[in-house]
Scaffold this active site. Sequence first.
Site, PDB file in Angstrom:
ATOM      1  N   GLY A  68       0.826  -1.203   0.000  1.00  0.00           N
ATOM      2  CA  GLY A  68       0.000   0.000   0.000  1.00  0.00           C
ATOM      3  C   GLY A  68       0.857   1.249   0.000  1.00  0.00           C
ATOM      4  O   GLY A  68       2.050   1.193   0.340  1.00  0.00           O
ATOM      5  N   CYS A  95       5.169  -6.327   1.593  1.00  0.00           N
ATOM      6  CA  CYS A  95       5.552  -4.909   1.669  1.00  0.00           C
ATOM      7  C   CYS A  95       4.851  -4.242   2.860  1.00  0.00           C
ATOM      8  O   CYS A  95       5.160  -4.534   3.997  1.00  0.00           O
ATOM      9  CB  CYS A  95       5.249  -4.219   0.335  1.00  0.00           C
ATOM     10  SG  CYS A  95       6.123  -2.641   0.133  1.00  0.00           S
ATOM     11  N   TYR A  96       3.884  -3.339   2.622  1.00  0.00           N
ATOM     12  CA  TYR A  96       3.133  -2.744   3.727  1.00  0.00           C
ATOM     13  C   TYR A  96       2.539  -3.843   4.599  1.00  0.00           C
ATOM     14  O   TYR A  96       2.498  -3.729   5.830  1.00  0.00           O
ATOM     15  CB  TYR A  96       2.024  -1.854   3.169  1.00  0.00           C
ATOM     16  CG  TYR A  96       1.142  -1.203   4.228  1.00  0.00           C
ATOM     17  CD1 TYR A  96       1.405   0.079   4.672  1.00  0.00           C
ATOM     18  CD2 TYR A  96       0.048  -1.887   4.772  1.00  0.00           C
ATOM     19  CE1 TYR A  96       0.607   0.679   5.642  1.00  0.00           C
ATOM     20  CE2 TYR A  96      -0.747  -1.309   5.744  1.00  0.00           C
ATOM     21  CZ  TYR A  96      -0.469  -0.026   6.172  1.00  0.00           C
ATOM     22  OH  TYR A  96      -1.262   0.556   7.132  1.00  0.00           O
ATOM     23  N   HIS A 204       8.127  -7.651  -3.613  1.00  0.00           N
ATOM     24  CA  HIS A 204       6.870  -8.011  -4.287  1.00  0.00           C
ATOM     25  C   HIS A 204       7.049  -9.276  -5.119  1.00  0.00           C
ATOM     26  O   HIS A 204       7.563  -9.224  -6.238  1.00  0.00           O
ATOM     27  CB  HIS A 204       6.399  -6.863  -5.181  1.00  0.00           C
ATOM     28  CG  HIS A 204       5.931  -5.663  -4.414  1.00  0.00           C
ATOM     29  ND1 HIS A 204       4.637  -5.526  -3.981  1.00  0.00           N
ATOM     30  CD2 HIS A 204       6.601  -4.573  -3.979  1.00  0.00           C
ATOM     31  CE1 HIS A 204       4.516  -4.380  -3.312  1.00  0.00           C
ATOM     32  NE2 HIS A 204       5.699  -3.788  -3.296  1.00  0.00           N
ATOM     33  N   GLU A 206       4.779 -10.871  -6.600  1.00  0.00           N
ATOM     34  CA  GLU A 206       3.769 -10.940  -7.654  1.00  0.00           C
ATOM     35  C   GLU A 206       4.196 -10.291  -8.965  1.00  0.00           C
ATOM     36  O   GLU A 206       3.535 -10.493  -9.994  1.00  0.00           O
ATOM     37  CB  GLU A 206       2.461 -10.282  -7.168  1.00  0.00           C
ATOM     38  CG  GLU A 206       2.509  -8.768  -6.987  1.00  0.00           C
ATOM     39  CD  GLU A 206       3.034  -8.316  -5.639  1.00  0.00           C
ATOM     40  OE1 GLU A 206       2.781  -7.163  -5.267  1.00  0.00           O
ATOM     41  OE2 GLU A 206       3.704  -9.117  -4.951  1.00  0.00           O
ATOM     42  N   SER A 258     -19.622  -5.932 -28.894  1.00  0.00           N
ATOM     43  CA  SER A 258     -18.784  -4.948 -29.572  1.00  0.00           C
ATOM     44  C   SER A 258     -17.781  -5.602 -30.515  1.00  0.00           C
ATOM     45  O   SER A 258     -17.244  -4.952 -31.401  1.00  0.00           O
ATOM     46  CB  SER A 258     -18.025  -4.105 -28.545  1.00  0.00           C
ATOM     47  OG  SER A 258     -17.048  -4.898 -27.884  1.00  0.00           O
ATOM     48  N   GLY A 259     -17.495  -6.889 -30.286  1.00  0.00           N
ATOM     49  CA  GLY A 259     -16.465  -7.563 -31.059  1.00  0.00           C
ATOM     50  C   GLY A 259     -15.125  -7.571 -30.356  1.00  0.00           C
ATOM     51  O   GLY A 259     -14.160  -8.157 -30.850  1.00  0.00           O
ATOM     52  N   GLY A 260     -15.030  -6.910 -29.182  1.00  0.00           N
ATOM     53  CA  GLY A 260     -13.806  -6.921 -28.392  1.00  0.00           C
ATOM     54  C   GLY A 260     -13.661  -8.228 -27.626  1.00  0.00           C
ATOM     55  O   GLY A 260     -14.532  -9.112 -27.681  1.00  0.00           O
ATOM     56  N   VAL A 261     -12.577  -8.347 -26.874  1.00  0.00           N
ATOM     57  CA  VAL A 261     -12.271  -9.595 -26.182  1.00  0.00           C
ATOM     58  C   VAL A 261     -13.377  -9.976 -25.199  1.00  0.00           C
ATOM     59  O   VAL A 261     -13.900 -11.095 -25.228  1.00  0.00           O
ATOM     60  CB  VAL A 261     -10.919  -9.489 -25.437  1.00  0.00           C
ATOM     61  CG1 VAL A 261     -10.642 -10.768 -24.656  1.00  0.00           C
ATOM     62  CG2 VAL A 261      -9.784  -9.207 -26.408  1.00  0.00           C
ATOM     63  N   ASP A 262     -13.762  -9.052 -24.321  1.00  0.00           N
ATOM     64  CA  ASP A 262     -14.691  -9.374 -23.237  1.00  0.00           C
ATOM     65  C   ASP A 262     -16.075  -9.753 -23.762  1.00  0.00           C
ATOM     66  O   ASP A 262     -16.630 -10.786 -23.374  1.00  0.00           O
ATOM     67  CB  ASP A 262     -14.809  -8.186 -22.271  1.00  0.00           C
ATOM     68  CG  ASP A 262     -13.466  -7.736 -21.756  1.00  0.00           C
ATOM     69  OD1 ASP A 262     -12.539  -8.573 -21.721  1.00  0.00           O
ATOM     70  OD2 ASP A 262     -13.318  -6.547 -21.408  1.00  0.00           O
ATOM     71  N   SER A 263     -16.637  -8.925 -24.637  1.00  0.00           N
ATOM     72  CA  SER A 263     -17.985  -9.223 -25.128  1.00  0.00           C
ATOM     73  C   SER A 263     -17.982 -10.456 -26.017  1.00  0.00           C
ATOM     74  O   SER A 263     -18.959 -11.209 -26.050  1.00  0.00           O
ATOM     75  CB  SER A 263     -18.564  -8.017 -25.883  1.00  0.00           C
ATOM     76  OG  SER A 263     -17.886  -7.785 -27.103  1.00  0.00           O
ATOM     77  N   SER A 264     -16.876 -10.713 -26.725  1.00  0.00           N
ATOM     78  CA  SER A 264     -16.799 -11.900 -27.585  1.00  0.00           C
ATOM     79  C   SER A 264     -16.805 -13.172 -26.752  1.00  0.00           C
ATOM     80  O   SER A 264     -17.524 -14.138 -27.060  1.00  0.00           O
ATOM     81  CB  SER A 264     -15.539 -11.850 -28.453  1.00  0.00           C
ATOM     82  OG  SER A 264     -15.573 -10.757 -29.345  1.00  0.00           O
ATOM     83  N   LYS A 408      -8.603  -9.886 -17.130  1.00  0.00           N
ATOM     84  CA  LYS A 408      -8.454 -10.006 -18.581  1.00  0.00           C
ATOM     85  C   LYS A 408      -7.678 -11.268 -18.952  1.00  0.00           C
ATOM     86  O   LYS A 408      -8.028 -11.954 -19.927  1.00  0.00           O
ATOM     87  CB  LYS A 408      -7.756  -8.768 -19.134  1.00  0.00           C
ATOM     88  CG  LYS A 408      -7.579  -8.776 -20.644  1.00  0.00           C
ATOM     89  CD  LYS A 408      -8.880  -8.507 -21.386  1.00  0.00           C
ATOM     90  CE  LYS A 408      -9.216  -7.033 -21.347  1.00  0.00           C
ATOM     91  NZ  LYS A 408     -10.388  -6.700 -22.188  1.00  0.00           N
TER      92      LYS A 408
END
Length: 552
Positions: A68, A95-96, A204, A206, A258-264, A408
């Site tokens: 943080g 970290c924090y 970190h 990650e 929309s044809g994008g990744v998420d909606s597809s 994503k």
Amino acid sequence: MREGNDFEPEKEARLHSTIAILDFGSQYTQLIARAIREQGVYSVIFPCSASPEEVRRVSPRGLVLSGGPSSVLDEEAPRCHESFLEGEIPVLGICYGMQFLCRELGGDVRPGSAREYGRAEIVVADGGRRPSPPRLFSDLPKTQAVWMSHGDWVERLPKGFHPVAFSRNGTKETPARDETPANSLRGCVAVEDEAGRRFGLQFHPEVRHTKFGKEILSRFLFDVCGCRADWTPSSFIEETISAVRERVGDSHVVLGLSGGVDSSVAAVLLHRALGKKLHCIFVDNGLLRKGERKEVIERFREAIGIPLHVVDASERFVQSLIGVTDPEEKRRIIGRLFIETFRGALKELTARDERIRFLAQGTLYPDVIESVSATGGPSAKIKTHHNVGGLPDDLNFELIEPLKMLFKDDVRRIGRELGIQEEILQRHPFPGPGLAVRILGEVTPEGLAILREADAIFIEELRRAGKYDDVSQALAVLLPVRSVGVMGDARTYERVVALRAVTTEDFMTADWARLPADLLARVANRIINEVSGVNRVVYDISSKPPATIEWE
């Protein structure tokens, strides 16, 4: 719209090993969750102010305290409930999170006279003050490269804790090369308790820059917490299809595509669950890339058989933008028209089929996380939830968000399991307002035609050179200036196109892509020769920050 509850974290957690992450405001918190999921373990992010009852609902096998921006020494430093640190569930503070863990359990933290940011080298003590090797570092190299981002240091450990790794960053806060680390807390960057159940890492694990970060997290997930790697794309698909079918029953669902990744991915997943009970609406706003409408129709209606309702509103959108130069005003106009157009399409569809009761959206987990601050209050909201497509809450439909617990990266893995083409899954981000915010100044039919062709040439040449997947986002921008040029011994005074390509892992920061000079020359040459009205092409070499990826 009425929210459903079929895709809540506790439902997913009941089926899988789960790690709960308490967010203290770190920019890396989502990276922690993603890094855990990459190892097949389900993860859920909570604000650090979450109650024990909230976290207990996901039955976590382990708890991670994130980093943080605050100092634990600040009077208003974020805190979590004390029971999280003293229960039976294993805890990893990062970290924090490490400083908070140590201080809350009776140790001391002090501000450093020197900070550590970026790459650092650490050395793992040979068992420290314990006879056995540190659990998180077992069988790993004694010396490792890690990523640091801190200004405070742990000065005294809580009772029962031992130092297990030390920084060799060469600052006055860290031990000398010939100093025996276990005899001092100087530069201590990793600790664990005697029971091997509570751990702290000042660095970190990650982030990609920590060379053995994946292995360190793996030891916590599997050796300490006893997790199973049972959260997979196939299990997610199977469980989601079952949940959707149970909830929807004989009703029908509408999805804005929309044809994008998420909606597809959402469309293919819901189509697999519902078949012809899914109806997709595609709005052509006239601000799309070259050939986009045709591609969406071919991919989804013709190749997959998804019922697709295409609305051509291009003339209405473009005409509404004539004379508008302010980018925020462009967004407002486009958002308003999209809602009006979508409402009209919904009304038309429901008039034909009264069984349509559900509206699906491709909301992702970051949209959910970012709608709540780390401390649980409204003051630090980044964006408002349900902002996908800008749809209002007064639509009389029940809401389905099958991807709402996914990042994503997760969506792309699900898409591959569903058999979706890589060309769709690796598609670069495209802004909701489309080309309107890549034309600086007034949007006109002439400007759209120029930009559409220039953008198509840039993307085509990137693909041809095998560089498209090497960059995270590439775009062309039409500038509101004209420049003098010479073509065929005649003077020209025409438009300028800027090219932009960046590399990034999280889109919070980005660097300009070092594309080969001959590739840029080929793109510029084609644009100037093939796109009427352009006589100059420039390449943007700004990083983010201070610049943004898009120009508007």
